[in-house]
Design a protein around this motif. Structure first.
Motif, PDB file in Angstrom:
ATOM      1  N   GLN A 197     -10.552  16.533   0.313  1.00 22.74           N
ATOM      2  CA  GLN A 197     -10.983  15.614   1.361  1.00 22.74           C
ATOM      3  C   GLN A 197     -12.060  16.270   2.212  1.00 22.74           C
ATOM      4  OE1 GLN A 197      -8.229  13.391   3.724  1.00 22.74           O
ATOM      5  NE2 GLN A 197      -6.625  13.400   2.167  1.00 22.74           N
ATOM      6  N   ARG A 198     -12.865  15.432   2.823  1.00 22.68           N
ATOM      7  CA  ARG A 198     -13.821  15.890   3.833  1.00 22.68           C
ATOM      8  C   ARG A 198     -13.171  15.615   5.186  1.00 22.68           C
ATOM      9  NH1 ARG A 198     -19.348  16.930   3.551  1.00 22.68           N
ATOM     10  NH2 ARG A 198     -19.413  16.073   1.432  1.00 22.68           N
ATOM     11  N   LEU A 199     -12.816  16.670   5.903  1.00 27.03           N
ATOM     12  CA  LEU A 199     -12.011  16.547   7.107  1.00 27.03           C
ATOM     13  C   LEU A 199     -12.830  16.762   8.379  1.00 27.03           C
ATOM     14  CD1 LEU A 199      -8.869  18.662   6.089  1.00 27.03           C
ATOM     15  CD2 LEU A 199      -9.170  16.184   5.888  1.00 27.03           C
ATOM     16  N   TRP A 200     -12.480  16.001   9.404  1.00 32.75           N
ATOM     17  CA  TRP A 200     -12.989  16.285  10.744  1.00 32.75           C
ATOM     18  C   TRP A 200     -12.139  17.399  11.341  1.00 32.75           C
ATOM     19  CZ3 TRP A 200     -17.536  14.863  12.364  1.00 32.75           C
ATOM     20  CH2 TRP A 200     -18.125  13.687  11.880  1.00 32.75           C
ATOM     21  N   GLU A 201     -12.804  18.385  11.925  1.00 33.47           N
ATOM     22  CA  GLU A 201     -12.133  19.584  12.413  1.00 33.47           C
ATOM     23  C   GLU A 201     -12.763  20.056  13.715  1.00 33.47           C
ATOM     24  OE1 GLU A 201     -11.399  21.289   7.862  1.00 33.47           O
ATOM     25  OE2 GLU A 201     -12.731  22.371   9.225  1.00 33.47           O
TER      26      GLU A 201
END
Length: 207
Positions: free
Chosen positions: A72-76
């Protein structure tokens, strides 16, 4: 008082079947309360720092990047590994804020400390609250690898709380930081948080 305390059970044997550049796997035989021994396999990790950077409009600075293990491409939050032995966590956090978001902050506090998965890893994370934000100075960090596609955004804290509770955001550092700051603001406020150089028993450090 409800408080975590240090304790170490007897270890009959300890092996390191794998050691990478930063993390490894430890396999220990630990003595149980009934006198028997059980094997505990876990990831060894130098620790990490993260930055919840909050601007004057109560927006949180986020970065988004691809995380291969979860596909997944995660917001962090801007974050990084303590890969320099003995490095002051605050200095590491300031570096990560610069490298990932080309940003600096005039005021720093410790927001929250936690273990990412204490049943399977010894990784400890310290999240700092950074305020009085401004653009960094000097040349931008020369990104490489997965960092080449980092995106940034500023999202209102209240909106992030709703997204976390709705199950739309999954990074544990972001979730912990957002909920911790929301609780802090509902209580004593940022001034009630620990100073940026507060002791960190999980990862002792020098000045």
């Amino acid at each position: 008082m409800v408080k975590d305390v240090a304790e170490e059970w007897e270890v009959r044997s300890a092996e390191r079947p794998f050691q990478g550049r930063l993390t490894g796997v430890s396999s220990d035989e630990v003595r149980m309360p009934d006198g028997s021994y059980a094997r505990r396999d876990y990831q060894t990790h130098p620790g990490s720092v993260a930055v919840l950077a909050l601007d004057e409009e109560r927006r949180v600075l986020l970065v988004r990047q691809y995380r291969h293990p979860v596909r997944q491409r995660l917001w962090e939050l801007p974050a990084g590994v303590l890969d320099v032995p003995g490095e002051n966590p605050l200095h590491a956090a300031q570096r990560e804020l610069f490298e990932e978001a080309y940003c600096k902050a005039g005021h720093w506090r410790v927001l929250v400390d936690f273990y990412t998965s204490p049943g399977g890893s010894d990784e400890a994370v310290r999240i700092f609250l950074a305020t009085e934000l401004g653009e960094a100075e000097g040349e931008r960090f020369d990104a490489h690898g997965e960092e080449l596609e980092i995106e940034t955004a500023r999202v209102p804290l209240a909106e992030l709380v709703e997204l976390v509770l709705a199950g739309e955001l999954h990074n544990p550092t972001l979730v912990s930081g957002v909920l911790a700051l929301s609780a802090a603001l509902a209580g004593a406020g940022p001034d009630g948080l620990r100073p940026a150089d507060a002791p960190w028993p999980a990862r002792p450090f020098g000045a």
